[in-house]
Design an enzyme around this catalytic site. Structure first.
Site, short mmCIF file in Angstrom:
data_model
loop_
_atom_site.label_atom_id
_atom_site.label_comp_id
_atom_site.label_asym_id
_atom_site.label_seq_id
_atom_site.Cartn_x
_atom_site.Cartn_y
_atom_site.Cartn_z
N HIS A 236 1.41 -1.47 0.13
CA HIS A 236 0.23 0.47 0.11
C HIS A 236 1.10 1.39 0.12
O HIS A 236 1.07 1.40 1.24
CB HIS A 236 -0.89 -0.11 1.33
N HIS B 252 0.89 -9.24 1.08
CA HIS B 252 -0.44 -9.55 1.91
C HIS B 252 -1.10 -11.44 1.69
O HIS B 252 -1.81 -11.65 2.48
CB HIS B 252 -1.52 -8.70 1.86
N CYS C 281 3.98 -12.45 2.57
CA CYS C 281 4.97 -11.95 3.54
C CYS C 281 4.93 -13.79 4.10
O CYS C 281 3.79 -13.77 4.38
CB CYS C 281 4.52 -11.54 4.11
N HIS D 33 -9.76 -5.94 4.29
CA HIS D 33 -8.77 -5.88 4.59
C HIS D 33 -7.84 -6.92 3.25
O HIS D 33 -8.36 -7.76 3.85
CB HIS D 33 -7.50 -5.17 5.25
N GLU E 278 -5.74 -8.35 3.70
CA GLU E 278 -4.88 -9.45 4.23
C GLU E 278 -5.92 -10.71 5.37
O GLU E 278 -6.04 -11.64 5.06
CB GLU E 278 -3.92 -9.19 5.32
N CYS F 14 2.11 -9.07 14.03
CA CYS F 14 4.37 -9.85 13.62
C CYS F 14 5.29 -8.94 14.78
O CYS F 14 4.59 -7.62 15.02
CB CYS F 14 3.85 -9.46 12.20
N SER G 30 -2.63 2.69 3.28
CA SER G 30 -1.88 1.42 4.51
C SER G 30 -2.65 1.07 5.65
O SER G 30 -2.75 2.37 6.45
CB SER G 30 -0.04 1.81 4.45
#
Length: 289
Positions: free
Chosen positions: A39, A74, A96, A124, A126, A190, A218
């Site tokens: 993003h 994502h 990731c 979102h 993700e 994370c 973001s």
């Protein structure tokens, strides 16, 4: 004006790895990026100039014309992976590894027969990638959304970029509203996000105002901005140095600088350079007064 840079800020390893993979892609014109790689407007503009096609995130389920598809940092669901495979697409995967852990944790809890509670932002990319593989779930963005759930067994995971304080508060409310439920929580926020949030909390004790650099869409960048609001610290959120306004810093003695995990190093450095010019201008005006 003094400028203090956060001890941890800016691009994380997952974003760096994703960008490095795109740099090694041959014939970018034959590749469609499945949404936004990160993003970050500047990054996406560069990818477009390099020849990559890019699918808007709200249209990712439409037919892809190129033979290869690049999965963003994502991630996507197994359901979506199968759709791409059925369409004969070659997949380039930049997911990731810490996002992969969220998927694994959610499926592990589901295999135990639990109703999944995903602490994150509904819609979102993700979050969408995780819940598309789940049979029974709720997405919770804040403690006020927590309720009593019609399941005796609950499993909790988190979007990787959620604030740890929010996660703790939501988990507490889940327990309060579901006192008889068997609850298992797997913390999937994370470590890069946690480090940036800790650095931000430390910085807020030293500054009069904050500059947060990152894409306006973001999630982790917006979370840093929200943390400033929660602590009643004046904050300006910019995508790059061009959005800074000198007048905003007239009464600021100490300003903090941080950035979201998809922000380029050069962008952060550019913002700092402009802040240094503002500080120099203030010093010069003070000496003339």
């Amino acid at each position: 004006m003094k400028i203090i840079r956060a001890a941890a800020l800016g691009m994380c390893f997952g974003v760096r790895d994703a960008l490095q993979i795109t740099n090694g892609v041959s014939e970018p014109s034959q590749v469609t990026i499945h949404g936004e790689l990160v993003h970050n407007r500047k990054v996406n503009e560069r990818l477009s100039k390099a020849g990559f096609r890019q699918t808007p995130e709200d249209k990712r389920h439409e037919t892809i014309q190129t033979p290869r598809v690049l999965i963003t940092a994502h991630g996507i669901s197994q359901v979506e992976r199968q759709r791409l495979a059925d369409a004969g697409k070659e997949v380039i995967d930049t997911t990731c590894p810490l996002v992969v852990q969220v998927h694994k944790a959610a499926l592990e809890l589901q295999a135990e027969g639990r109703h999944i509670l995903l602490i994150g932002k509904a819609g979102h990319v993700e979050v969408q990638g995780v819940v598309e593989d789940l049979d029974s779930f709720d997405v919770i963005e804040s403690a006020k959304q927590v309720r009593s759930y019609p399941s005796e067994s609950l499993g909790i995971v988190c979007q990787t970029t959620m604030p740890s304080d929010t996660v703790t508060e939501v988990c507490t409310h889940i327990q309060l509203h579901n006192p008889l439920a068997n609850i298992r929580f797997i913390d999937t926020v994370c470590d890069p996000t946690k480090r940036r949030q800790r650095a931000m909390a430390e910085l807020l004790q030293q500054v009069d105002a904050m500059v947060v650099v990152g894409g306006h869409n973001s999630n982790n960048t917006r979370r840093l901005v929200e943390l400033c609001h929660e602590k009643l610290t004046p904050v300006v959120h910019v995508e790059d140095a061009s959005e800074l306004e000198f007048a905003w810093f007239d009464d600021v003695a100490v300003v903090g600088l941080t950035a979201g995990t998809s922000t380029l190093d050069e962008t952060v450095d550019g913002v700092q350079q402009v802040l240094e010019k503002i500080a120099a201008s203030q010093k010069e005006q003070g000496s003339l007064a």
